[in-house]
Structure formats: structure tokens, C-alpha cells
Design an enzyme around this catalytic site. Structure first.
Site, PDB file in Angstrom:
ATOM      1  N   HIS A 100       0.856  -1.185   0.000  1.00 26.86           N
ATOM      2  CA  HIS A 100       0.000   0.000   0.000  1.00 26.86           C
ATOM      3  C   HIS A 100       0.890   1.232   0.000  1.00 26.86           C
ATOM      4  O   HIS A 100       2.009   1.208   0.487  1.00 26.86           O
ATOM      5  CB  HIS A 100      -0.971   0.021   1.185  1.00 26.86           C
ATOM      6  CG  HIS A 100      -0.312  -0.075   2.520  1.00 26.86           C
ATOM      7  ND1 HIS A 100       0.232  -1.248   3.011  1.00 26.86           N
ATOM      8  CD2 HIS A 100      -0.133   0.856   3.484  1.00 26.86           C
ATOM      9  CE1 HIS A 100       0.728  -1.025   4.218  1.00 26.86           C
ATOM     10  NE2 HIS A 100       0.531   0.239   4.527  1.00 26.86           N
ATOM     11  N   HIS A 102       1.035   5.364   0.895  1.00 22.44           N
ATOM     12  CA  HIS A 102       0.444   6.476   1.641  1.00 22.44           C
ATOM     13  C   HIS A 102       0.682   7.773   0.885  1.00 22.44           C
ATOM     14  O   HIS A 102       1.803   8.046   0.461  1.00 22.44           O
ATOM     15  CB  HIS A 102       1.119   6.629   3.013  1.00 22.44           C
ATOM     16  CG  HIS A 102       0.956   5.487   3.935  1.00 22.44           C
ATOM     17  ND1 HIS A 102       0.002   5.470   4.926  1.00 22.44           N
ATOM     18  CD2 HIS A 102       1.625   4.318   4.029  1.00 22.44           C
ATOM     19  CE1 HIS A 102       0.107   4.336   5.605  1.00 22.44           C
ATOM     20  NE2 HIS A 102       1.078   3.618   5.075  1.00 22.44           N
TER      21      HIS A 102
END
Length: 137
Positions: A100, A102
Site C-alpha cells: 500500500h 500512503h
């Protein structure tokens, strides 16, 4: 999809999220524990533990999407800057082992900390590392 992965479940709609964009490859959500206003996560729908497992095609699509989302966040939040952070491995601060990214909008005077202490390297050390990486590419 990995059955015991919370980000797989979020990315594939099994757990609700505040979604700001979605296509067949990715879901972009607002972080439920934001470092700042507008803190966003880009989640691939396919499970990759980290960047080392991700294929080049997915990585290219991801970074193209990240640029578009960053521009939209800047317009929507009127932030002063942005950190784009992606951790790989526990030692690097990864806590959820589903790749993931950010996107953290930054504001003048905020208390967000994304730092390290600069080190030193000799030109010989830099040359050795560069040669080793070039060999692997």
C-alpha cells in the site's frame, strides 16, 4: 486475494471504506487513522506482500495513479506539500503486509514526522553499490 489480509478485504469491498477512487486494479481510500487531513492509501486489489513481489505493469499503473491522486488531493485539501510513503518489510516500518502507498498531505506547522538522519558515504562505497545494483538490473 489472500483470505486473512485486511487490505485484500478492503480493496475487494468485503470491508467498507471511504473510497475516493476505484478501478479494476486499485482502490484508493482515506486512512481511518490519518497522519493529516486527507491522508490517503492506494491499495492494489491483487495481493502483493510488498514492492519486491509486484510486477512492473502493476507498479507502472500504481505510480501513474499516485500522481493523479496527489494532484487531486492538493487541489481538494489546499495542502502545502505531500509525502508519498511506501514501506517494505517490518524493519522498514511496514505493519500491514499488503502493498500500500500512503499519500500524506502536509500543512504548514503540522506535526507529521517523516524523517531520517542523513549519513555519509565515500565515493568508493557509492561506486560499489551502484555497480552491484547495475549488475542486478
Amino acid at each position: 486475494m489472500k483470505e486473512d489480509c485486511i487490505f485484500c478485504k478492503i480493496a475487494n469491498g468485503m470491508i467498507s471504506s471511504t473510497t475516493i477512487y476505484e478501478n479494476s486494479d486499485f482502490k484508493v481510500i482515506l486512512d481511518v487513522s490519518p497522519a493529516s487531513k486527507g491522508h490517503t492509501l492506494i491499495l492494489p486489489k491483487e495481493h502483493f506482500d510488498n514492492i519486491f513481489d509486484m510486477d512492473a505493469d502493476t507498479a507502472g499503473k500504481l505510480f501513474s495513479l499516485a500522481a493523479a491522486v496527489a494532484r487531486a488531493l492538493k487541489q481538494a485539501t489546499n495542502c502545502d506539500g505531500m509525502n508519498i510513503v511506501q514501506n517494505n518489510g517490518e524493519i522498514a516500518g511496514q505493519t500491514v503486509f499488503h502493498f500500500h502507498m500512503h499519500l500524506i498531505p502536509r500543512y504548514e506547522g503540522d506535526q507529521v514526522q517523516v524523517t531520517w538522519n542523513p549519513g555519509t558515504a565515500t565515493q568508493e562505497e557509492l561506486n560499489e553499490i551502484a555497480a552491484a545494483v547495475k549488475k542486478e538490473l
